[in-house]
Design a protein around this motif. Sequence first.
Motif, PDB file in Angstrom:
ATOM      1  N   ALA A   1      -3.731 -12.748  -6.517  1.00 14.84           N
ATOM      2  CA  ALA A   1      -2.718 -11.725  -6.794  1.00 14.84           C
ATOM      3  C   ALA A   1      -3.367 -10.455  -7.335  1.00 14.84           C
ATOM      4  CB  ALA A   1      -1.692 -12.273  -7.789  1.00 14.84           C
TER       5      ALA A   1
ATOM      6  N   ALA B   1      -4.584  -8.494  -4.646  1.00 14.40           N
ATOM      7  CA  ALA B   1      -3.538  -7.924  -3.802  1.00 14.40           C
ATOM      8  C   ALA B   1      -2.869  -6.693  -4.414  1.00 14.40           C
ATOM      9  CB  ALA B   1      -2.487  -8.990  -3.502  1.00 14.40           C
ATOM     10  N   VAL B   2      -3.199  -6.383  -5.645  1.00 16.48           N
ATOM     11  CA  VAL B   2      -2.645  -5.167  -6.262  1.00 16.48           C
ATOM     12  C   VAL B   2      -3.198  -3.961  -5.500  1.00 16.48           C
ATOM     13  CG1 VAL B   2      -2.636  -3.730  -8.352  1.00 16.48           C
ATOM     14  CG2 VAL B   2      -2.393  -6.230  -8.527  1.00 16.48           C
ATOM     15  N   VAL B   3      -2.299  -3.065  -5.145  1.00 19.89           N
ATOM     16  CA  VAL B   3      -2.730  -1.883  -4.392  1.00 19.89           C
ATOM     17  C   VAL B   3      -3.188  -0.806  -5.386  1.00 19.89           C
ATOM     18  CG1 VAL B   3      -2.035  -0.065  -2.802  1.00 19.89           C
ATOM     19  CG2 VAL B   3      -1.155  -2.411  -2.519  1.00 19.89           C
TER      20      VAL B   3
ATOM     21  N   ASP C   1       0.120  -0.261  -7.429  1.00 16.07           N
ATOM     22  CA  ASP C   1       1.365  -0.879  -6.977  1.00 16.07           C
ATOM     23  C   ASP C   1       1.209  -2.395  -7.024  1.00 16.07           C
ATOM     24  OD1 ASP C   1       3.602  -1.814  -5.731  1.00 16.07           O
ATOM     25  OD2 ASP C   1       3.479  -0.452  -4.000  1.00 16.07           O
ATOM     26  N   THR C   2       2.029  -3.032  -7.853  1.00 14.43           N
ATOM     27  CA  THR C   2       1.919  -4.485  -8.020  1.00 14.43           C
ATOM     28  C   THR C   2       3.015  -5.241  -7.275  1.00 14.43           C
ATOM     29  OG1 THR C   2       3.246  -4.401 -10.038  1.00 14.43           O
ATOM     30  CG2 THR C   2       0.872  -4.199 -10.307  1.00 14.43           C
ATOM     31  N   THR C   3       3.798  -4.519  -6.473  1.00 12.81           N
ATOM     32  CA  THR C   3       4.955  -5.164  -5.812  1.00 12.81           C
ATOM     33  C   THR C   3       4.540  -6.396  -5.020  1.00 12.81           C
ATOM     34  OG1 THR C   3       5.722  -2.908  -5.533  1.00 12.81           O
ATOM     35  CG2 THR C   3       7.004  -4.647  -4.459  1.00 12.81           C
ATOM     36  N   GLN C   4       3.516  -6.202  -4.205  1.00 10.65           N
ATOM     37  CA  GLN C   4       3.086  -7.297  -3.343  1.00 10.65           C
ATOM     38  C   GLN C   4       2.508  -8.438  -4.182  1.00 10.65           C
ATOM     39  OE1 GLN C   4       0.282  -5.896  -0.428  1.00 10.65           O
ATOM     40  NE2 GLN C   4      -0.224  -7.982   0.223  1.00 10.65           N
ATOM     41  N   ALA C   5       1.755  -8.091  -5.203  1.00  6.47           N
ATOM     42  CA  ALA C   5       1.131  -9.104  -6.058  1.00  6.47           C
ATOM     43  C   ALA C   5       2.190  -9.932  -6.789  1.00  6.47           C
ATOM     44  CB  ALA C   5       0.183  -8.441  -7.056  1.00  6.47           C
ATOM     45  N   GLN C   6       3.252  -9.267  -7.205  1.00  3.73           N
ATOM     46  CA  GLN C   6       4.328  -9.967  -7.921  1.00  3.73           C
ATOM     47  C   GLN C   6       4.892 -11.112  -7.088  1.00  3.73           C
ATOM     48  OE1 GLN C   6       5.519  -9.595 -10.922  1.00  3.73           O
ATOM     49  NE2 GLN C   6       5.180  -7.501 -11.634  1.00  3.73           N
ATOM     50  N   ALA C   7       4.897 -10.911  -5.788  1.00  3.39           N
ATOM     51  CA  ALA C   7       5.532 -11.889  -4.904  1.00  3.39           C
ATOM     52  C   ALA C   7       4.579 -12.997  -4.464  1.00  3.39           C
ATOM     53  CB  ALA C   7       6.079 -11.162  -3.674  1.00  3.39           C
ATOM     54  N   MET C   8       3.356 -12.948  -4.924  1.00  3.47           N
ATOM     55  CA  MET C   8       2.370 -13.951  -4.478  1.00  3.47           C
ATOM     56  C   MET C   8       2.669 -15.300  -5.136  1.00  3.47           C
ATOM     57  SD  MET C   8      -0.306 -12.260  -2.705  1.00  3.47           S
ATOM     58  CE  MET C   8      -1.868 -12.956  -3.221  1.00  3.47           C
TER      59      MET C   8
END
Lengths: 794, 290, 157
Positions: free
Chosen positions: A112, A115-117, A53-60
């Motif tokens: 980032a 931070a990728v899950v 899941d890269t959602t959080q990383a995208q927002a970094m």
Amino acid sequence: MSPTAIRADLPRRDAEDKLRGRTRYAVDSSRPGMLHAALRRADVAAGRIVRIDTTQAQAMPGVRAIVGAEEAPGRYGVGIADHPLFATGEIRYHGEPLVAVAAETLEQARAAAAAVVVEVEPYDAHLSMADALAAEAREVHPGWRDYEVLHEGGQREGNIAWEASVVRGDTDAAFARDDVVIVTSEFTAGRQNQAALEPRVCVASYEDGRFVLETSTQVPWSVRNNTATLLGISPSAVRVVVPAVGGGFGGKFEVSCEPFAALLARASGRPVRVAYSREEEMLTSVARENAEIRIRSAVTRDGEIVAREAVVLLDCGAYGGEQIFLTSMTAHTLCGNYQLGSVRLVSRAVYTNTAPTGPMRACNGPSATFALERHTDEICAAIGMDRFAFRRRNVLGDGDLGSTGQVFQGDVLGPMLDRMVALREAGPELPPADGRLRGTSTVVGMWAVGVGPSAATVNVNADGSVTLITSGVEIGSGSTIQAIPQIVADTLGVRAEDVVVKAADTDAAGYDVGVGGGRTTVSLGAAGTAAGLDARRKLLDVAADMLEAAPEDLLLADGHVSVVGDPDQRLTVAAVAAHAQDRVGPISGSGSFASRREATAIPGCAAGHMVDALDIPIFAVHECDVAVDPETGHVEVLAYRVVQDVGIAINPRAIAGQIQGGVVQGLGYALHEEITIGEDGQIRQRGFESYRPPLVKDVVTVHSDLYEGAPSYGPLGAKGTGEIPILPVPAAIACAVADATGQQVQRIPLTPPRVLGLLLDDIEGPVDLTHLASDWRGNVLGDVEARLAAAASY
Amino acid sequence: MVAVAEAELYLPSSLQDALRVLADGGGAAVPLAGATWAMRAVLRGEELAARYVALSGLDELRTVEVAADGSLAIGACVTHARLGEAVADQPNLRGLHDAATKAANAAVREAATVGGNLSVAAFPAADLVPALLCLDAEVELARPDGNERVSLERFLQLRSELAPGTVLARVHVPAGRLRTAHARLPLRVAGDYPVAIVSVALDVAADGTVARAAVAVGSVEAVARRWPELEAELVGKPVGAEAAAVAAKALSATFHGREGIEAPGWYRVSVLPTLVRRALTALSGQEGNQ
Amino acid sequence: MTIELTVNGETRTVTAAPLTPLAEVLREELYLTGTKQACGEGFCGSCTVLLDDAAAPSCLTPVGMAAGKAVRTIESLAPGMSELSPLQQAMKDADAVQCGMCFPGILMGLTALLARQPEPTEDDVRTALSGHLCRCTGYARIVDAALSVCVPAERGV
């Protein structure tokens, strides 16, 4: 032959800028607006990917693009297309790429990526070949049957990625003879990291619908083609340009970071740099493979080798890569060098859950030669024969058969051994005894020039200069920047410094296999020679008109065309080229090269081989004297001598530099450089604190003698000289350490703890190869009985 | 998590200023000397501190003072290179000299400091620790409310738990009529951290027997320490490298070698007798500081 | 933050976090890419520069601690069109160079040695070189060239 360009110690044209710090390597390249990239890598050795899941990383902060497996649908490989760019579905080694991130700064990209899950269901990993070959072992590639096979002929089964074998003669009968002594030896060899000071690095941009990759590679065309394969695009959409390369040693002989950079450049619309850290280089380089070798010989009391059999396991790691091809080479490195009455060998690339291995300088040559030469010394001990005399009696000579039935031409190794005696006798005396254990060794080695296609274009400019355009890159050896222009200058009668070398660019020059395999001077040199001769013919035609003479009456030398017998009738090359430019158009020549395939194996001998006979074999004889500290296990090399087969020495000083550098790299592999794999599957040596290439106080000045005149169809009779210097070094060291200590040396590297362990009470114990079947047949796939029966007749 | 881009560097005007900032910062501010260890924190996978207080620019920490009696006060921010130069002419400090001039490599020796080498608890292969242990060195800890001297041995126990605002300011080496040597064993000839170190200081009486012996062992265990059993063996006998090695062999089971990537534990212990012999051979020719 | 550095005799103002390695600032901000950064942990010597005339591992030097010191990089040894320094010339004459990545660090390490010790011994030179990893050459020519310039006896003094 022009005396100015050949056998000449010409200075390197790239030395001065390198010394001034002005040379721009790919790692020094940056562009306006360039982003920096980081990879998120697997932190387990094996497992099923449940979720990324890269959602959080995208927002970094600073993140501009994230790409993953969906963007890279292809698989590449050497013999088998088994290798995706990102782990797809499952993870096969610790450090396997999962996602790539581009951001404004490297630190932001790394943050980032972290931070990728990633959610993984781990499997028990196969961290050794014994694990992978155990009965019922989980398959590293459950889908191996469905992979595209790029080269037919190898046997495959489960975790055996590829199997090549050789059978010649009636080995069963020979082993059963009652007049032979049978000697069995077992060995293991570790991995070696190429450790080029410049890491793998690429700056990519996406321009007018094409990828432009400025990268540090040995293989521009392979990068072009495999990037396209991985991305599922046309190869013509990829342009690869290569500035000076800060060391290769095989580590840059495969596509690596380039596709990540390409994808991120396209996704972000910005130039992107991917530069591997030293830690990434240590953990994921395509290191020289670890190997396990059993070798067994039947030898008569007077020293005739009537039969030899061998089983070789090469750990290819998670993907087959170059090891698939390299299974071909053990026929020549492990069952070469000597005349064999009969032979059977099986060589297997084995999948494990470890970082993929690959080609390093002379590939499996150093480990196979270590095994062969230690085995040879064990034979000598068993039959009570002098080690030098045994070698002098048995080395391959003119008309002898190699393991695959190739007929070797010329007496080379025998006279080279004699030259070694002379070199030894001319050398300095050893230091006096100091309580340490002294040992000495003489070993032989055999390797080959990697032939294969090359192309060259030569433009003769109106100012008399020549532009040489090839896909050859300069990795440090000087072959591309110095040796090839020397050869081309020779064809055109100009000075080497008048030949301008264009940096490799796949948009400008034709296909080339790449710089490696000691092939540069031979293959690119031959293509350059052909291009030069093509241009020469055109030049002489124009000159013949100008001088009113027949082209065959013209002499081209010293930058001039003159009429034979009338030296006053002469024109400069510049004048002829300028005239041609005006009248018939600029002069250019093109040339190409491919293997002549002159050497042939006996049909049926070799199976699964991509190279079953060596077009241009190369030989070497090495000797060393060592002192072993019996209390610490430190091995000091007191003297090192090399006699090397070079064909013809184009630039003797440059060759001597390759020998010194290659031997020292070999000393690293033999003595210092150790790679071990932790319980988590990760390589434990993460940098130069724990991974220890030789430093200045660890080395000696090598005394070398260049042996000319052995057959070669390379340009002017040249051979590749850069690879083989490393090949016999672990053999020379191991044999000398065994001589010094009286111990059975079965493993390299011979680090101080390992040597002390041998001397104390064999702390490591004998090598355990119980995962090999005790009968050779049990290690071979397919109808082995039929092959053995057929081989008995040839 | 603190990023390199966020970590602060404070350049104090004086030691007092540094102590104040460190004390005010609580655990978030840490002292920084040569930076050669801290700059590798990311590579080791460690967290960065929010604030680093750079001590190495403070002149008061950069001097080596040699008193008339030969005792030394070494500022914490003296580099290995400067320490090596400062003691080059001290015949009784050959061991300390070798430790300072052979550690790591030339460029790192120009940056890495005495204080850093003694303070990093996670670094077992520090050369100066055993070299100073066998000299009975003391360290001077500076705090906002005053200074305190403790033995180096005690400091090695305390160093991970120092209260914020406590800084190793100086190392004091007492005068001694000593013969000293430092035997280190890297796996290459030079350029890597030693896998085992033996530092020896002997006070040799006029009759040639050892009056007092100090032996310290580094890199073998997680923290360097003295080897009292071997020291006791050496006292009262003439300086004898071979006999010392034999004694060391008999006594080396008192060490539990640490497992490491570069060498197994048994190896570190196995080489101790050899290093003892090398150290004693090196100092047997010395005159002492008469 | 803004940091003022003196690099090769010029005052340069850079914007960088103070813990950024000096090597990174030299390479990425000032484009002085002659300084290499091959290992990042002080074990290969490729990042060696001079800080106030002493050799320094610029990968382990926080740029904030280099402020106020004189930084010298490989680019200063033979600036512009000036001739190679004696050390550089000796390396060239000996055909010592292969890939070239280690030479900037080696040259700065030896320059530092000579600054501090104008007449080093052979062992001094080898010791100075022992923090520099060269993967190509096997060192022999580098040592010979260095000795020919650095050691009085070798240069005929």
